[in-house]
Design a protein around this motif. Structure first.
Motif, PDB file in Angstrom:
ATOM      1  N   ALA A   9       0.813  61.814  47.559  1.00  0.00           N
ATOM      2  CA  ALA A   9       0.546  63.265  46.968  1.00  0.00           C
ATOM      3  C   ALA A   9       1.685  64.351  47.490  1.00  0.00           C
ATOM      4  O   ALA A   9       2.385  64.128  48.345  1.00  0.00           O
ATOM      5  CB  ALA A   9      -0.841  63.908  47.303  1.00  0.00           C
ATOM      6  N   CYS A  10       1.736  65.310  46.953  1.00  0.00           N
ATOM      7  CA  CYS A  10       2.630  66.642  47.149  1.00  0.00           C
ATOM      8  C   CYS A  10       1.915  67.674  46.991  1.00  0.00           C
ATOM      9  O   CYS A  10       1.126  68.215  45.942  1.00  0.00           O
ATOM     10  CB  CYS A  10       3.630  66.383  46.125  1.00  0.00           C
ATOM     11  N   PRO A  11       2.130  68.726  47.827  1.00  0.00           N
ATOM     12  CA  PRO A  11       1.450  69.967  47.877  1.00  0.00           C
ATOM     13  C   PRO A  11       1.841  70.944  46.721  1.00  0.00           C
ATOM     14  O   PRO A  11       1.293  71.965  46.398  1.00  0.00           O
ATOM     15  CB  PRO A  11       1.752  70.606  49.125  1.00  0.00           C
ATOM     16  N   PHE A  12       2.975  70.719  46.028  1.00  0.00           N
ATOM     17  CA  PHE A  12       3.481  71.602  44.967  1.00  0.00           C
ATOM     18  C   PHE A  12       2.894  71.174  43.703  1.00  0.00           C
ATOM     19  O   PHE A  12       2.132  70.402  43.543  1.00  0.00           O
ATOM     20  CB  PHE A  12       5.165  71.682  44.998  1.00  0.00           C
ATOM     21  N   ASP A  13       3.382  71.923  42.711  1.00  0.00           N
ATOM     22  CA  ASP A  13       2.491  71.825  41.416  1.00  0.00           C
ATOM     23  C   ASP A  13       3.540  72.075  40.219  1.00  0.00           C
ATOM     24  O   ASP A  13       3.373  72.987  39.269  1.00  0.00           O
ATOM     25  CB  ASP A  13       1.470  73.174  41.466  1.00  0.00           C
ATOM     26  N   CYS A  14       4.711  71.350  40.205  1.00  0.00           N
ATOM     27  CA  CYS A  14       5.668  71.553  38.959  1.00  0.00           C
ATOM     28  C   CYS A  14       4.892  70.952  37.786  1.00  0.00           C
ATOM     29  O   CYS A  14       4.466  70.124  37.678  1.00  0.00           O
ATOM     30  CB  CYS A  14       6.823  70.493  39.284  1.00  0.00           C
ATOM     31  N   SER A  15       5.213  71.790  36.954  1.00  0.00           N
ATOM     32  CA  SER A  15       4.479  71.967  35.458  1.00  0.00           C
ATOM     33  C   SER A  15       4.861  70.597  34.658  1.00  0.00           C
ATOM     34  O   SER A  15       3.867  70.282  34.043  1.00  0.00           O
ATOM     35  CB  SER A  15       4.658  72.878  34.736  1.00  0.00           C
ATOM     36  N   TYR A  16       5.859  69.762  35.051  1.00  0.00           N
ATOM     37  CA  TYR A  16       6.194  68.641  34.303  1.00  0.00           C
ATOM     38  C   TYR A  16       5.572  67.287  34.981  1.00  0.00           C
ATOM     39  O   TYR A  16       5.687  66.188  34.451  1.00  0.00           O
ATOM     40  CB  TYR A  16       7.582  68.450  34.164  1.00  0.00           C
ATOM     41  N   CYS A  17       5.108  67.597  36.327  1.00  0.00           N
ATOM     42  CA  CYS A  17       4.809  66.407  36.929  1.00  0.00           C
ATOM     43  C   CYS A  17       3.370  65.941  37.042  1.00  0.00           C
ATOM     44  O   CYS A  17       2.484  66.589  36.761  1.00  0.00           O
ATOM     45  CB  CYS A  17       4.903  66.825  38.529  1.00  0.00           C
ATOM     46  N   THR A  18       3.307  64.430  36.937  1.00  0.00           N
ATOM     47  CA  THR A  18       2.138  63.882  36.809  1.00  0.00           C
ATOM     48  C   THR A  18       1.088  63.393  37.698  1.00  0.00           C
ATOM     49  O   THR A  18      -0.065  63.179  37.862  1.00  0.00           O
ATOM     50  CB  THR A  18       2.021  62.720  36.009  1.00  0.00           C
ATOM     51  N   ASN A  19       1.760  63.880  39.159  1.00  0.00           N
ATOM     52  CA  ASN A  19       1.199  63.255  40.384  1.00  0.00           C
ATOM     53  C   ASN A  19      -0.189  63.795  40.673  1.00  0.00           C
ATOM     54  O   ASN A  19      -0.799  62.924  41.210  1.00  0.00           O
ATOM     55  CB  ASN A  19       2.267  63.598  41.524  1.00  0.00           C
ATOM     56  N   ALA A  20      -0.283  65.179  40.508  1.00  0.00           N
ATOM     57  CA  ALA A  20      -1.789  65.660  40.850  1.00  0.00           C
ATOM     58  C   ALA A  20      -2.953  65.023  40.088  1.00  0.00           C
ATOM     59  O   ALA A  20      -3.992  64.707  40.800  1.00  0.00           O
ATOM     60  CB  ALA A  20      -1.758  66.992  40.472  1.00  0.00           C
ATOM     61  N   THR A  61       9.351  77.757  41.873  1.00  0.00           N
ATOM     62  CA  THR A  61       9.838  78.829  42.288  1.00  0.00           C
ATOM     63  C   THR A  61       9.771  78.732  43.718  1.00  0.00           C
ATOM     64  O   THR A  61      10.540  79.630  44.500  1.00  0.00           O
ATOM     65  CB  THR A  61       8.956  80.213  42.014  1.00  0.00           C
ATOM     66  N   PHE A  62       9.332  77.674  44.302  1.00  0.00           N
ATOM     67  CA  PHE A  62       9.429  77.338  45.726  1.00  0.00           C
ATOM     68  C   PHE A  62      10.983  76.950  46.368  1.00  0.00           C
ATOM     69  O   PHE A  62      11.048  77.011  47.413  1.00  0.00           O
ATOM     70  CB  PHE A  62       8.447  76.305  46.256  1.00  0.00           C
ATOM     71  N   GLN A  63      11.810  76.587  45.193  1.00  0.00           N
ATOM     72  CA  GLN A  63      13.034  76.217  45.493  1.00  0.00           C
ATOM     73  C   GLN A  63      13.993  77.320  45.078  1.00  0.00           C
ATOM     74  O   GLN A  63      14.057  77.807  44.043  1.00  0.00           O
ATOM     75  CB  GLN A  63      13.236  74.953  44.697  1.00  0.00           C
ATOM     76  N   ALA A  75      12.187  63.985  48.757  1.00  0.00           N
ATOM     77  CA  ALA A  75      11.637  65.053  49.159  1.00  0.00           C
ATOM     78  C   ALA A  75      12.333  66.504  48.378  1.00  0.00           C
ATOM     79  O   ALA A  75      13.181  66.480  47.547  1.00  0.00           O
ATOM     80  CB  ALA A  75      12.165  65.554  50.582  1.00  0.00           C
ATOM     81  N   THR A  76      11.758  67.808  48.588  1.00  0.00           N
ATOM     82  CA  THR A  76      11.728  68.920  47.690  1.00  0.00           C
ATOM     83  C   THR A  76      13.075  69.438  48.605  1.00  0.00           C
ATOM     84  O   THR A  76      13.394  69.346  49.938  1.00  0.00           O
ATOM     85  CB  THR A  76      10.816  69.884  47.667  1.00  0.00           C
ATOM     86  N   THR A  77      14.075  70.044  48.006  1.00  0.00           N
ATOM     87  CA  THR A  77      15.099  70.807  48.521  1.00  0.00           C
ATOM     88  C   THR A  77      14.773  71.721  49.598  1.00  0.00           C
ATOM     89  O   THR A  77      15.347  71.970  50.707  1.00  0.00           O
ATOM     90  CB  THR A  77      16.066  71.429  47.694  1.00  0.00           C
ATOM     91  N   ASP A 127       7.286  57.946  48.851  1.00  0.00           N
ATOM     92  CA  ASP A 127       6.616  58.962  48.811  1.00  0.00           C
ATOM     93  C   ASP A 127       6.837  60.243  47.953  1.00  0.00           C
ATOM     94  O   ASP A 127       8.095  60.302  47.830  1.00  0.00           O
ATOM     95  CB  ASP A 127       6.518  59.489  50.477  1.00  0.00           C
ATOM     96  N   ASP A 128       5.965  60.852  47.292  1.00  0.00           N
ATOM     97  CA  ASP A 128       6.324  62.191  46.615  1.00  0.00           C
ATOM     98  C   ASP A 128       7.319  63.098  47.278  1.00  0.00           C
ATOM     99  O   ASP A 128       8.190  63.518  46.802  1.00  0.00           O
ATOM    100  CB  ASP A 128       5.171  62.924  46.025  1.00  0.00           C
ATOM    101  N   ASN A 129       7.076  63.602  48.524  1.00  0.00           N
ATOM    102  CA  ASN A 129       7.557  64.330  49.357  1.00  0.00           C
ATOM    103  C   ASN A 129       7.409  64.020  50.887  1.00  0.00           C
ATOM    104  O   ASN A 129       6.400  64.475  51.386  1.00  0.00           O
ATOM    105  CB  ASN A 129       6.983  65.667  49.130  1.00  0.00           C
ATOM    106  N   GLY A 140      -3.909  64.078  43.372  1.00  0.00           N
ATOM    107  CA  GLY A 140      -4.387  65.104  43.903  1.00  0.00           C
ATOM    108  C   GLY A 140      -2.962  65.845  44.653  1.00  0.00           C
ATOM    109  O   GLY A 140      -2.163  65.639  44.574  1.00  0.00           O
ATOM    110  N   ARG A 141      -3.518  67.012  45.433  1.00  0.00           N
ATOM    111  CA  ARG A 141      -2.591  67.533  45.877  1.00  0.00           C
ATOM    112  C   ARG A 141      -2.647  67.644  47.657  1.00  0.00           C
ATOM    113  O   ARG A 141      -1.962  68.198  48.321  1.00  0.00           O
ATOM    114  CB  ARG A 141      -2.475  69.280  45.513  1.00  0.00           C
ATOM    115  N   GLN A 142      -3.546  66.895  47.945  1.00  0.00           N
ATOM    116  CA  GLN A 142      -4.011  66.885  49.393  1.00  0.00           C
ATOM    117  C   GLN A 142      -2.999  65.859  50.048  1.00  0.00           C
ATOM    118  O   GLN A 142      -3.289  64.644  49.979  1.00  0.00           O
ATOM    119  CB  GLN A 142      -5.530  66.324  49.498  1.00  0.00           C
TER     120      GLN A 142
HETATM  121  S1  SF4 Z   1       6.302  65.377  43.351  1.00  0.00           S
HETATM  122 FE1  SF4 Z   1       7.910  66.713  42.902  1.00  0.00          FE
HETATM  123  S2  SF4 Z   1       7.974  67.195  40.971  1.00  0.00           S
HETATM  124 FE2  SF4 Z   1       5.912  66.584  41.457  1.00  0.00          FE
HETATM  125  S3  SF4 Z   1       4.954  68.405  42.245  1.00  0.00           S
HETATM  126 FE3  SF4 Z   1       5.777  67.702  43.921  1.00  0.00          FE
HETATM  127  S4  SF4 Z   1       7.686  68.368  44.265  1.00  0.00           S
HETATM  128 FE4  SF4 Z   1       7.246  68.940  42.117  1.00  0.00          FE
END
Ligand code: SF4
Ligand code: B12
Length: 501
Positions: free
Chosen positions: A195-206, A313-315, A271-273, A241-243, A210-212
């Motif tokens: 999982a990844c704590p962020f919420d990019c609008s094109y991303c399917t991971n959640a 906007t986190f980046q 990982a995110t920048t 891993d997503d992040n 989920g986001r946990q």
């Molecule tokens: S996995 Fe990447 S694209 Fe998806 S919400 Fe996290 S940072 Fe954004």
């Protein structure tokens, strides 16, 4: 007759030379193997006669299980499932992985699909297979959908389990020799967090995890990765891993552990920048000494307007430059991803992004960019506005086969405009060096010509001129002289999967 205890796994090709074992199937294999099932893995990427092999293997098996993501993998899935149904319409076909998880009902509606597994598949598949073996109803198996009397039955969702509770993946059922022959490199994927704590609008991971964010302890990662690399003679691990860098302390402990163990393999992460830029050059050097050679980061766009629309906007831009500078200073390759044609992107936004890519690559030689065309995936937040954006959402499972970021056509990017962006992407590929996973062996003379093409490509990108793309044409001709290793054997002649891990 006693029902079979043999389960056939099929992995459709993903049209890539980045070949390695499909981790999703290795994950769901372990509980079956532990319960005494005989698992046969057929990966079409390394099996020239894969269709015949599947049809042979299913003859005395209990069911066929396929893993797939949205896009071209759907074509082979349909082909194989139809062939199996033509042989025996009652033979159970089970689909799992990202696409069935995000669109379970539509996937199940296909007449050649009997069961879909949503999300983590380890427990759901074992319970499903046990029910099939004992010929009992599938009611109550959390996380699956199935058909009854022509209707669809969706069982309740299965609670996500933290990664630390999951069994190890059954790497031993994969034929790493065959993958290495195909892509020229012996490597595998590994998961250290979910999982990844962020919420990019094109991303399917959640939608699937989920986001946990949850992760394996550093010690376990060090033990498992060194063991894997030694056991299978791997030169590289891609940690998918997503992040990876959410917990900075854990990341540094992993690096320390690998240095202490004198690990000899290289590894890469995503990982995110903003999280990469939190690390100092010294910390990145420690990671590099432990074998980390690449950090893949989603930059996505250089237009603040588009980043806002992407909910990114986190980046900030400073973090991208810092990440490039520090990674390169530490001997790690920063590898950035870009998405062109996001809904709302105008010509000037795209121009900003191209200028940004050119600036980063010139200031930080060794930084690389990979570009895609926006592809609206089911389950991503942006799909909520699909209709407003004029996107025709496919009404059947098969309709999703053409959703592929390499060539997706959009209502606002089609015809001439689409071709222009594709040529521009070709020039971006030519303008700066990139290192793919696969080891392609180009001759010295081909490499020299290739390097010569860089300069006109950069000129075109600087001036936004892509007409009569002779350099792209020449490059395509040159590709013929790049020898790509081909699989020479049918890797599916694996020994019946051996016992437990
Ligand atoms: S996995 Fe990447 S694209 Fe998806 S919400 Fe996290 S940072 Fe954004
Ligand atoms: C590794 C990877 C790849 C590798 C695949 C290599 C290989 N040999 O498998 C490569 C580089 C080729 C790749 C390519 C692409 N990928 Co990719 N990739 C991933 C990544 C990073 C990891 C996948 C993985 O193995 N995870 C580890 C395993 C253990 O987890 P899992 O796959 O989720 O499996 C679990 C469940 O899904 C389920 N399950 C999975 N399979 C099955 C099967 C059965 C029968 C059952 C019951 C259950 C089950 O159980 C598993 C264990 O719990 C994911 C992102 C991610 N974080 O997962 C993206 C991801 C899967 N890819 C994605 C995309 C979009 C692509 C590309 C289109 C990208 C591109 N720009 O070209 C291409 C498409 C390829 C194609 N064929 O069309 C998307 C898929 C979105 C979607 N809607 O389907 C993801 C989710 C990334 C994202 N967030 O957008 N990818």
């Amino acid at each position: 007759m006693k029902p079979s205890r043999k389960v056939v796994f099929f992995f459709p090709a993903f049209a890539s030379t980045e070949a390695t074992a499909p981790l999703g199937l290795l994950a769901v294999a372990t509980p079956l193997l532990r319960a005494g099932y005989d698992v046969r893995l057929i990966d079409s990427t390394i099996t020239p006669n894969y269709k015949q092999r599947v049809l042979e293997e299913v003859r005395d098996a209990l069911c066929l299980c396929v893993s797939l993501v949205t896009g071209p993998m759907i074509r082979e899935t349909v082909d194989i499932a139809r062939a199996v149904k033509a042989w025996n319409p009652d033979f159970p076909v089970i689909l799992g992985g990202w696409h069935p998880s995000l669109l379970p009902a539509q996937t199940l509606e296909a007449d050649f699909v009997d069961i879909v597994v949503r999300g983590q598949g380890e427990d759901s598949l074992l319970e499903t297979v046990e029910r099939l073996q004992h010929q009992t109803a599938l009611d109550g198996v959390a996380g699956i959908g199935f058909k009854r009397d022509g209707g669809l039955v969706m069982n309740p969702e299965r609670r996500l389990r933290p990664l630390a509770e999951m069994p190890p993946k059954a790497y031993h059922i994969a034929d790493f020799d065959a993958y290495a022959r195909l892509c020229g490199r012996r490597w595998a994927m590994y998961t250290s967090s979910l999982a990844c704590p962020f919420d990019c609008s094109y991303c399917t991971n959640a939608g699937v995890y989920g986001r946990q964010w949850n992760a394996l302890p550093a010690g376990q990662v060090v033990e498992e990765t060194t063991d894997l690399a030694t056991r299978y003679g791997l030169e590289m691990l891609w940690v998918v891993d997503d992040n990876f860098l959410v917990d900075q302390e854990r990341a540094l402990k992993i690096a320390e552990g690998l240095v202490r163990r004198r690990a000899r393999f290289r590894w890469s992460i995503q990982a995110t920048t903003n999280l990469t830029a939190r690390l100092t050059t010294d910390e990145l050097r420690l990671l590099q000494r432990s074998g980390l050679h690449q950090i893949c980061q989603g930059v996505d766009s250089a237009s603040p307007k588009i980043l806002k629309l992407m909910n990114k906007t986190f980046q900030d831009f400073d973090s991208i430059y810092q990440s490039a500078e520090r990674c390169l200073g530490a001997g790690i390759r920063p590898s950035f991803n870009i998405i062109f044609a996001y809904p709302g992107e105008e010509e000037r936004d795209r121009r900003l992004t191209v200028d940004f890519i050119m600036d980063v690559c010139r200031r930080f030689p060794g930084a690389e960019f990979w570009t895609n065309i926006f592809t609206p995936y089911p389950g991503s937040p942006v799909m909520g506005q699909a209709r407003e954006n004029g996107i025709e959402v496919p009404e059947s499972f098969e309709g999703w086969a053409d959703y592929f970021p390499r060539y997706t056509v959009l209502p606002w990017l089609n015809g001439k405009a689409h071709r222009r962006v594709q040529v521009m992407r070709d020039y971006l590929r030519l303008a700066f060096e990139r290192a793919p996973i696969s080891k392609l062996t180009a001759s010295a003379s081909v490499r020299i010509v290739h390097q010569g093409l860089r300069y006109p490509a950069r000129w075109r990108l600087d001036h936004d001129i892509y007409g009569a793309p002779v350099e792209v044409w020449l490059n395509q001709k040159l590709k013929r002289y790049v020898a790509v290793a081909k699989p020479s054997v049918d890797a599916k002649q694996l020994e019946p999967a051996a016992a437990t891990d």
